[in-house]
Design a protein around this motif. Structure first.
Motif, PDB file in Angstrom:
ATOM      1  N   MET A 110     -45.840  21.352  29.328  1.00 15.01           N
ATOM      2  CA  MET A 110     -45.709  22.031  28.033  1.00 15.01           C
ATOM      3  C   MET A 110     -44.467  21.516  27.287  1.00 15.01           C
ATOM      4  O   MET A 110     -43.442  21.230  27.897  1.00 15.01           O
ATOM      5  N   ASN A 111     -44.617  21.479  26.027  1.00 16.28           N
ATOM      6  CA  ASN A 111     -43.620  20.865  25.184  1.00 16.28           C
ATOM      7  C   ASN A 111     -43.030  21.919  24.246  1.00 16.28           C
ATOM      8  O   ASN A 111     -43.759  22.672  23.620  1.00 16.28           O
ATOM      9  N   VAL A 156     -41.562  23.467  21.025  1.00 16.98           N
ATOM     10  CA  VAL A 156     -41.593  23.209  19.584  1.00 16.98           C
ATOM     11  C   VAL A 156     -40.814  24.323  18.881  1.00 16.98           C
ATOM     12  O   VAL A 156     -41.059  25.509  19.119  1.00 16.98           O
ATOM     13  N   ALA A 167     -43.726  13.097  21.103  1.00 13.54           N
ATOM     14  CA  ALA A 167     -43.884  14.547  21.285  1.00 13.54           C
ATOM     15  C   ALA A 167     -43.578  15.323  20.008  1.00 13.54           C
ATOM     16  O   ALA A 167     -42.627  15.006  19.292  1.00 13.54           O
ATOM     17  N   VAL A 192     -42.014  27.909  20.478  1.00 16.27           N
ATOM     18  CA  VAL A 192     -43.349  27.987  21.070  1.00 16.27           C
ATOM     19  C   VAL A 192     -43.539  26.817  22.021  1.00 16.27           C
ATOM     20  O   VAL A 192     -42.804  25.827  21.954  1.00 16.27           O
ATOM     21  N   PHE A 193     -44.516  26.950  22.894  1.00 18.66           N
ATOM     22  CA  PHE A 193     -44.786  25.877  23.859  1.00 18.66           C
ATOM     23  C   PHE A 193     -46.179  25.329  23.604  1.00 18.66           C
ATOM     24  O   PHE A 193     -47.164  26.068  23.589  1.00 18.66           O
ATOM     25  N   LEU A 194     -46.222  24.054  23.364  1.00 13.41           N
ATOM     26  CA  LEU A 194     -47.475  23.408  22.955  1.00 13.41           C
ATOM     27  C   LEU A 194     -47.894  22.423  24.042  1.00 13.41           C
ATOM     28  O   LEU A 194     -47.066  21.708  24.576  1.00 13.41           O
TER      29      LEU A 194
END
Lengths: 344, 344
Positions: free
Chosen positions: B1-2, B4, B99, B342-344
């Motif tokens: 998870m990235n 943001v 990313a 948030v995690f994208l």
């Protein structure tokens, strides 16, 4: 402040079903054909040739009250940094007001909509009572293809997996397939399907396997043909998925010679799709392409004429597939209260 | 998870300073000139002519390790639905990995970076000791112009506000200016400026006011010239901000005749900027444009030659301004732990 729903891969795995994804993609193809949905020009940038690039694909779907874009980047050296080589991000807007409404991870959606595309091509082009499916490639996309074919066809008795580079990879794929596949298929709201009546096996003799395959899905990044024309039996349907940039190809251009050819987007197919090479080599002319899949779905062009015909669906991938499935995900997420919410 | 970071208008109002915004925009102009930053082709779609449209402007800034895009939509009928006519959304990515790293409201940033642009043009083109500033237009952008000019010039004694359509609006603007302006200016980290030594007044006689104005900033959506050539005194500098689509213009094309002309982007200036009409009418040729602002900043082209020269900066707005300021905002937000994650 405007509410924006953020859906990551975990959310999307929970809410997307293959059955609804197929319906959404089919509807997107139809709207494109009826000029009710529009693909906008693509933006492409190469950070470094052969090392890193990105593209922005945008589209407008007034019938769904959405417009939006998908950004996909590819950085070859990411895995060495413990990062995925590909990042995909979709931004969805309300086409009645312009307001941003959702930010979504695009990778899982790309997987699902691409699986759907392959099976939709087969649904409209394959002969009745197609029973056997050969998948060329054993990566992630092979999984989505199988889920989509099993959802569309009631009759699949055998699925053969062929990996052109590594037979062990095909074996491992078959071993690990059942659990995640049954889990995805179980989500289908009305089409209750499973692997129960289907035999899945890894194969190594491609010529022999083609003799017994009614359906072929090619999902590799190959740049030289894997399937020779002389191996292809009468009546085979091909859904060619892998070719999406110039130079990629998976099947012998000669297979196009007497085939009935349907593409997702004419311009993309002849510039970056499986159809690029047969046209460049003069095996076929542009006029030999029957038309786009939307025209086939809406009955504007004919598809298969006899059980013996070879049919090809060249799927290069269009932004409308992503937007339609993103919209589907957002609708379900809103109803089921899934995802992260931010205010922009 | 990235991870943001989502930055909305409230966040951006907290963290952005005009001083740093000006530095970021100047740096963006410079990088464009040095081929270290790239503007990508624009995507434009009209939902309905004269009623609703949207555009996607993208760019790449490897020196900042960022690429990204800004989506701006305009829906004429939104205000009747209690929605803003314009929505702006920026998506920022890491240009080393691809990313996604930030989703930002683009409107406040557009305001700030456009104010910065006008003052940067004046900084490099106006005569030394410019003391008086005339603003044509009394909308939101007039506010940002004033903040930027006060940050760049130590010497502004008088600011005149002229509204071409509604003198009362200019009066109201002057009345309500001080509090929000002082609040924005107080954020500047090193250039401590205020309105204290500057007299701001609404004016109605444009000819008379031009006689005493060293600097002119035009910030209206006008499509016919507001300023006549015969009113312009020697040595005046114009920063023309309003024209950003074909057909918009704010000053008499004849003013371009003997002026020193600098633009933010050559192609945009002659197709959609204030420079469009003087070229179409044959008042000047493309070769009469001295060059882009980045070339002026880096010393590749000359600017003002004498105190008597008329100088013009045509600012149409480029994606790199938005990306540079978005990146600045993200940096500060990360440091100060501001924004939604948030995690994208």
């Amino acid at each position: 402040m405007n509410k924006v729903t953020v859906l990551n891969e975990n959310d999307l795995r929970k809410i997307l079903t293959m059955e609804e994804t197929i319906a959404a993609v089919e509807e997107a193809y139809k709207q494109k054909e009826l000029n009710k949905a529009f693909v906008l020009p693509m933006i492409f940038h190469e950070f470094e040739a052969g090392v890193a690039d990105m593209d922005i694909k945008a589209g407008v779907m007034p019938e769904l009250e959405r417009y939006g874009l998908k950004v996909v980047s590819w950085f070859k050296d990411n895995p060495a940094k413990n990062l995925p080589a590909l990042f995909g991000t979709t931004l969805l807007f309300d086409s009645k007001t312009g307001a941003p409404c959702s930010l979504l991870d695009a990778e899982y959606i790309t997987g699902m909509r691409t699986g759907a595309a392959g099976a939709i091509g087969a649904k409209y082009l394959a002969k009745k009572m197609a029973k056997t499916l050969l998948i060329i490639g054993s990566g992630q996309q092979a999984f989505f293809q199988i889920a989509a074919y099993l959802t569309v066809f009631d009759s699949i008795s055998d699925i053969f997996i062929f990996d052109p580079l590594d037979a062990n990879k095909a074996n491992a794929f078959v071993t690990n397939l059942a659990t995640p596949l049954e889990s995805l298929l179980a989500k289908n709201p009305t089409k209750k399907v499973s692997l129960k009546n289907t035999n899945v096996s890894a194969v190594t003799d491609l010529a022999q396997t083609l003799e017994k395959s009614d359906l072929v899905a090619t999902v590799t990044p190959a740049t030289t043909p894997i399937i020779k024309a002389k191996w292809v039996k009468k009546g085979t349907h091909f859904s060619c998925i892998g070719a999406d940039i110039s130079g990629k190809e998976e099947i012998d251009p000669q297979i196009f010679k007497d085939a009935i050819i349907i593409v997702d987007d004419l311009q993309q197919a002849i510039t970056v799709g499986e159809t690029e090479r047969p046209i460049k080599e003069g095996v076929i002319k542009k006029a030999d392409i029957s038309g786009e899949i939307g025209a086939l779905i809406t009955g504007k062009v004919a598809g298969r004429t006899t059980d013996d015909a070879i049919t090809i669906f060249d799927s290069t991938g269009i932004a409308l597939q992503d937007l339609a499935v993103s919209n589907l995900a957002l609708k379900i997420a809103t109803k089921e209260n899934i995802g992260q919410t931010v205010f922009l």
